[in-house]
Enzyme design. Structure first.
Site, PDB file in Angstrom:
ATOM      1  N   CYS A   1     -13.953 -28.918 -23.917  1.00 28.86           N
ATOM      2  CA  CYS A   1     -13.811 -28.735 -22.474  1.00 28.86           C
ATOM      3  C   CYS A   1     -12.501 -28.059 -22.090  1.00 28.86           C
ATOM      4  CB  CYS A   1     -13.963 -30.056 -21.735  1.00 28.86           C
ATOM      5  SG  CYS A   1     -12.731 -31.296 -22.156  1.00 28.86           S
TER       6      CYS A   1
ATOM      7  N   HIS B   1     -11.874 -35.526 -19.096  1.00 30.71           N
ATOM      8  CA  HIS B   1     -12.620 -34.269 -19.087  1.00 30.71           C
ATOM      9  C   HIS B   1     -11.877 -33.220 -18.274  1.00 30.71           C
ATOM     10  CE1 HIS B   1     -15.926 -31.497 -19.037  1.00 30.71           C
ATOM     11  NE2 HIS B   1     -16.161 -31.651 -17.751  1.00 30.71           N
TER      12      HIS B   1
END
Length: 490
Positions: free
Chosen positions: A178, A280
């Site tokens: 990510c 994230h």
């Protein structure tokens, strides 16, 4: 094993699993407890562990202990193998992705290695307007790290508009990618950024693909993956492989037992409390007059509205909303900005400065050929000196566009040689100040490179050897006992 996508522009969006299955099995893994350098803020000192939205990539079994060792928790040979220094060949051949910390030095290293030199990642201390004004300008986008939970999938808008052609957006199709996905989702959408040959070619070849296939191409790109894994240690790779193995086993088990009992809100809350959520990275970037949230775990990008005169205000409102959704005792996040590299900005200003100086000197040569006799004697830097210090060429100087206010000053002084000489001296002083600023930035980059080099060093083998030697000498028990006694006396 990762599925290889092949796509034509006319194909409809097809998924190997339903949207519900994609959300169910795209889990966030356990966050590594490896701390980053303290920053003094309430920021997660952990690495991002992210979900696999499409398929499970093939892992490299040679980097993982044997399954029998993993099951019984023993295996000194496997431990010794895990403690061996990682070779560059092993890192290059490994097909997985490791977790990355929210560290500007690390992101800047990734940018430079990918060929992007005119952008720089800076840590954002606060979203206050005054604090943001201290960052290099312009700010191209934000990289936001937050605690991700399963409920975040429900935030996604039902049936959102498909990704427009003018937005380059890649899904995250493999675990732990990510950070690079968020970074590329910004730089690929900023026309002012020179991507370099490799990324420019990658953007061109993936421009017509849908986000999932674009993300799959990204995850399979050996160069991008190798740069992402530059700071990986053997244990990082082993942990990533084990995480993927666990995910795959759960996925296979879920296929055999597709029917699940409905989860109530209370059960969901209990499960959330029992399991640690991961962190994230997502991106915010203005594109063609709108502010976009680019989250690789969501199927399509989300248009947050018109950017207007202040796109940061739109992004700030959404980030604050995201933070308020967290529990009051669990406000952990990190925010990075992608800005224009100060080196590039300073080089541009030097080029503008030199263009003005050269224009003034030409006017003075025509008006008063002996004008240099009336100056303090400060010499204008030669072109070779400018190239050596600033990597500045005559072509860049010719293309420079000085501010309108500076051109107006030259125009007003153009009828008076003494005024032109005075302005010439002022511009020379400005250039000396720019030179100092440029050198400070170069020192900063050098320090970042040193920090990156230190982070690449894996001290695990040396620590393991030392601990093993202490244990073999028979003094480990005494050391442990001494530590316990010291702790009890406090």
């Amino acid at each position: 094993m990762a599925q290889d996508f092949h796509m034509e522009d006319g194909l409809d969006d097809q998924q190997t699993t339903s949207e519900e299955e994609r959300r169910r099995y795209s889990r966030i893994g356990t966050v590594s407890s490896t701390p980053s350098e303290p920053t003094g803020k309430n920021i997660p000192q952990k690495r991002c562990s992210s979900a696999d939205t499409t398929s499970f990539p093939q892992s490299t079994r040679t980097l993982r202990p044997h399954s029998s060792d993993r099951q019984n928790g023993s295996g000194p040979d496997a431990v010794a193998e895990a403690m061996k220094p990682l070779t560059d060949e092993e890192r290059r051949n490994w097909k997985g992705w490791v977790e990355l910390e929210s560290d500007p030095a690390l992101f800047n290293f990734i940018l430079r290695e990918n060929g992007v030199e005119d952008a720089r990642v800076q840590e954002v201390i606060s979203l206050d307007t005054e604090m943001l004004a201290e960052l290099p300008q312009p700010i191209y986008g934000f990289i936001f790290l937050f605690r991700y939970r399963d409920e975040d999938d429900e935030i996604e808008v039902e049936d959102p508009p498909k990704c427009p052609r003018h937005v380059w957006f890649a899904n995250q199709t493999t675990s732990n990618a990510c950070a690079t996905v968020a970074l590329l989702n910004i730089v690929m959408n900023v026309s002012e950024i020179n991507l370099g040959e490799a990324l420019a070619s990658f953007k061109q070849t993936t421009q017509g693909l849908k986000p999932a296939y674009r993300g799959q191409r990204l995850s399979q790109n050996d160069s991008i993956r190798y740069i992402h894994n530059s700071f990986a240690r053997r244990m990082d790779m082993i942990n990533a492989d084990l995480g993927l193995q666990n995910d795959f086993e759960k996925w296979e088990k879920s296929k055999k037992n597709p029917k699940r009992k409905k989860v109530t809100n209370s059960n969901r809350k209990k499960k959330k409390d029992e399991e640690e959520s991961g962190f994230h990275f997502i991106a915010y970037v203005p594109i063609n007059g709108s502010v976009w949230r680019l989250d690789g775990l969501q199927r399509h990008p989300v248009n947050l509205g018109a950017s207007g005169d202040d796109w940061i205000a739109v992004a700030r409102a959404h980030i604050n909303e995201r933070l308020h959704q967290n529990d009051q005792d669990d406000i952990q996040f990190s925010l990075l900005s992608l800005c224009k590299n100060p080196l590039q900005s300073t080089r541009q200003r030097v080029a503008e400065n030199m263009k003005l100086i050269m224009s003034i000197e030409q006017s003075l040569d025509n008006m008063k050929p002996d004008w240099k006799a009336f100056t303090p004697g400060d010499e204008v830097p030669k072109l070779n000196e400018l190239h050596e210090i600033f990597r500045l060429s005559q072509e860049l100087i010719d293309k420079a566009k000085p501010p309108a206010s500076a051109l107006e000053r030259v125009q007003l002084a153009s009828m008076d040689p003494s005024s032109l000489i005075k302005l010439h001296e002022e511009l020379l002083r400005d250039q000396m100040a720019l030179r100092g600023k440029y050198m400070v930035e170069e020192v900063s980059i050098g320090q970042e490179n040193e920090q990156a080099a230190k982070q690449k060093q894996d001290h695990s083998p040396r620590i393991y050897s030392s601990m093993k030697a202490i244990a073999e000498a028979g003094v480990m028990k005494e050391i442990v006992q001494d530590i316990r006694e010291r702790k009890d006396t406090k």
